[in-house]
Design a protein around this motif. Structure first.
Motif, PDB file in Angstrom:
ATOM      1  N   GLU A 197      22.747  41.896 -63.574  1.00 31.65           N
ATOM      2  CA  GLU A 197      22.105  43.068 -64.184  1.00 31.65           C
ATOM      3  C   GLU A 197      22.575  44.387 -63.563  1.00 31.65           C
ATOM      4  OE1 GLU A 197      17.942  42.344 -63.764  1.00 31.65           O
ATOM      5  OE2 GLU A 197      17.958  40.669 -65.145  1.00 31.65           O
ATOM      6  N   HIS A 198      23.861  44.639 -63.616  1.00 28.72           N
ATOM      7  CA  HIS A 198      24.470  45.867 -63.101  1.00 28.72           C
ATOM      8  C   HIS A 198      24.304  46.019 -61.593  1.00 28.72           C
ATOM      9  CE1 HIS A 198      25.477  47.257 -67.063  1.00 28.72           C
ATOM     10  NE2 HIS A 198      24.242  47.048 -67.457  1.00 28.72           N
ATOM     11  N   ARG A 199      24.140  44.907 -60.910  1.00 31.79           N
ATOM     12  CA  ARG A 199      24.069  44.908 -59.455  1.00 31.79           C
ATOM     13  C   ARG A 199      25.115  43.932 -58.932  1.00 31.79           C
ATOM     14  NH1 ARG A 199      18.637  44.725 -61.126  1.00 31.79           N
ATOM     15  NH2 ARG A 199      17.539  46.644 -60.621  1.00 31.79           N
ATOM     16  N   LEU A 200      25.854  44.369 -57.940  1.00 33.09           N
ATOM     17  CA  LEU A 200      26.882  43.556 -57.317  1.00 33.09           C
ATOM     18  C   LEU A 200      26.350  43.129 -55.952  1.00 33.09           C
ATOM     19  CD1 LEU A 200      29.852  42.546 -57.569  1.00 33.09           C
ATOM     20  CD2 LEU A 200      30.527  44.669 -56.440  1.00 33.09           C
ATOM     21  N   VAL A 201      25.964  41.861 -55.841  1.00 35.38           N
ATOM     22  CA  VAL A 201      25.390  41.330 -54.606  1.00 35.38           C
ATOM     23  C   VAL A 201      26.534  40.771 -53.765  1.00 35.38           C
ATOM     24  CG1 VAL A 201      23.717  39.753 -53.583  1.00 35.38           C
ATOM     25  CG2 VAL A 201      23.245  40.792 -55.821  1.00 35.38           C
ATOM     26  N   VAL A 202      26.791  41.422 -52.626  1.00 38.01           N
ATOM     27  CA  VAL A 202      27.938  41.070 -51.790  1.00 38.01           C
ATOM     28  C   VAL A 202      27.515  40.149 -50.647  1.00 38.01           C
ATOM     29  CG1 VAL A 202      29.208  43.170 -52.371  1.00 38.01           C
ATOM     30  CG2 VAL A 202      27.672  43.182 -50.411  1.00 38.01           C
ATOM     31  N   PRO A 203      28.474  39.364 -50.125  1.00 32.66           N
ATOM     32  CA  PRO A 203      28.137  38.371 -49.100  1.00 32.66           C
ATOM     33  C   PRO A 203      28.132  38.917 -47.671  1.00 32.66           C
ATOM     34  CG  PRO A 203      30.410  38.104 -49.742  1.00 32.66           C
ATOM     35  CD  PRO A 203      29.842  39.206 -50.608  1.00 32.66           C
ATOM     36  N   VAL A 204      27.674  40.154 -47.480  1.00 37.63           N
ATOM     37  CA  VAL A 204      27.599  40.763 -46.153  1.00 37.63           C
ATOM     38  C   VAL A 204      26.253  41.473 -46.004  1.00 37.63           C
ATOM     39  CG1 VAL A 204      30.099  41.075 -45.914  1.00 37.63           C
ATOM     40  CG2 VAL A 204      28.724  42.905 -46.896  1.00 37.63           C
ATOM     41  N   ASP A 205      25.916  41.814 -44.763  1.00 37.42           N
ATOM     42  CA  ASP A 205      24.689  42.555 -44.481  1.00 37.42           C
ATOM     43  C   ASP A 205      24.967  44.051 -44.495  1.00 37.42           C
ATOM     44  OD1 ASP A 205      23.063  40.288 -44.000  1.00 37.42           O
ATOM     45  OD2 ASP A 205      23.843  40.143 -41.956  1.00 37.42           O
ATOM     46  N   ARG A 206      23.956  44.811 -44.822  1.00 42.99           N
ATOM     47  CA  ARG A 206      24.088  46.273 -44.846  1.00 42.99           C
ATOM     48  C   ARG A 206      24.539  46.810 -43.483  1.00 42.99           C
ATOM     49  NH1 ARG A 206      22.017  51.086 -47.908  1.00 42.99           N
ATOM     50  NH2 ARG A 206      22.765  52.671 -46.504  1.00 42.99           N
ATOM     51  N   ARG A 207      24.059  46.221 -42.406  1.00 42.03           N
ATOM     52  CA  ARG A 207      24.427  46.671 -41.059  1.00 42.03           C
ATOM     53  C   ARG A 207      25.945  46.569 -40.846  1.00 42.03           C
ATOM     54  NH1 ARG A 207      20.740  45.190 -36.274  1.00 42.03           N
ATOM     55  NH2 ARG A 207      19.799  44.241 -38.079  1.00 42.03           N
ATOM     56  N   ASP A 262      27.414  49.497 -42.669  1.00 40.20           N
ATOM     57  CA  ASP A 262      27.160  50.750 -41.945  1.00 40.20           C
ATOM     58  C   ASP A 262      28.104  50.912 -40.756  1.00 40.20           C
ATOM     59  OD1 ASP A 262      25.107  51.357 -43.710  1.00 40.20           O
ATOM     60  OD2 ASP A 262      23.511  50.665 -42.366  1.00 40.20           O
ATOM     61  N   ASP A 263      28.473  49.795 -40.126  1.00 36.71           N
ATOM     62  CA  ASP A 263      29.344  49.833 -38.948  1.00 36.71           C
ATOM     63  C   ASP A 263      30.826  49.711 -39.277  1.00 36.71           C
ATOM     64  OD1 ASP A 263      27.057  50.021 -37.390  1.00 36.71           O
ATOM     65  OD2 ASP A 263      27.003  47.871 -36.931  1.00 36.71           O
ATOM     66  N   ALA A 264      31.163  49.564 -40.543  1.00 34.89           N
ATOM     67  CA  ALA A 264      32.558  49.346 -40.953  1.00 34.89           C
ATOM     68  C   ALA A 264      33.391  50.612 -40.787  1.00 34.89           C
ATOM     69  CB  ALA A 264      32.612  48.885 -42.412  1.00 34.89           C
ATOM     70  N   GLY A 310      35.457  39.925 -40.312  1.00 32.55           N
ATOM     71  CA  GLY A 310      35.776  38.553 -39.938  1.00 32.55           C
ATOM     72  C   GLY A 310      36.562  37.807 -41.001  1.00 32.55           C
ATOM     73  N   LEU A 311      37.393  38.533 -41.746  1.00 27.22           N
ATOM     74  CA  LEU A 311      38.181  37.946 -42.826  1.00 27.22           C
ATOM     75  C   LEU A 311      39.642  37.836 -42.416  1.00 27.22           C
ATOM     76  CD1 LEU A 311      36.650  40.079 -45.717  1.00 27.22           C
ATOM     77  CD2 LEU A 311      36.044  37.732 -45.100  1.00 27.22           C
TER      78      LEU A 311
END
Length: 128
Positions: A61-71, A74-76, A97-98
């Motif tokens: 529903e127009h949301r892209l749920v990614v396999p990472v945490d917001r934290r 934020d630190d990227a 970690g990829l």
């Protein structure tokens, strides 16, 4: 497996990015592809633009749920230029970690020749 159609890739621009727990990260501002497949979504924030890995993400529903945490987002490392250097790409993959792929990341430009349907906005609840 075939490459995704351009309109399928372009439809990701209509998505809001959520982390694996459903916390909002921000709207997709750009996509980065490797070998014609979307690999990263750029999300703009107050501190600059951050790339979020979208491999394994789900669209709901127009949301892209990614396999990472917001934290993690934020630190990227922030990205500012039109291209990523090999060092920047390695730093980004290392942060999440990829494994760095052999394909180079390429910035995708949305096809704006077709009119897009504006996505409905969710009603916001007043603060309590």
């Amino acid at each position: 497996m075939d490459r995704p159609a351009v309109d399928t890739v372009d439809s990701l621009y209509d998505c809001d990015v959520l982390d694996r727990h459903g916390c909002p990260i921000g709207p997709v501002s750009e996509l980065w592809l490797a070998d014609g497949r979307p690999q990263w979504a750029a999300v703009r924030g107050a501190d600059g633009t951050t790339l979020v890995p979208i491999r394994g993400a789900q669209v709901r529903e127009h949301r892209l749920v990614v396999p990472v945490d917001r934290r993690e987002v934020d630190d990227a490392p922030r990205v500012d230029g039109p291209e990523l250097s090999p060092e920047e790409q390695a730093e980004l993959y290392d942060h999440y970690g990829l494994t760095v792929p052999h394909q180079r990341l390429v910035r995708h430009r949305r096809d704006v020749s077709e009119p897009t349907t504006p996505r409905p906005r969710r009603a916001t609840r007043p603060a309590r």
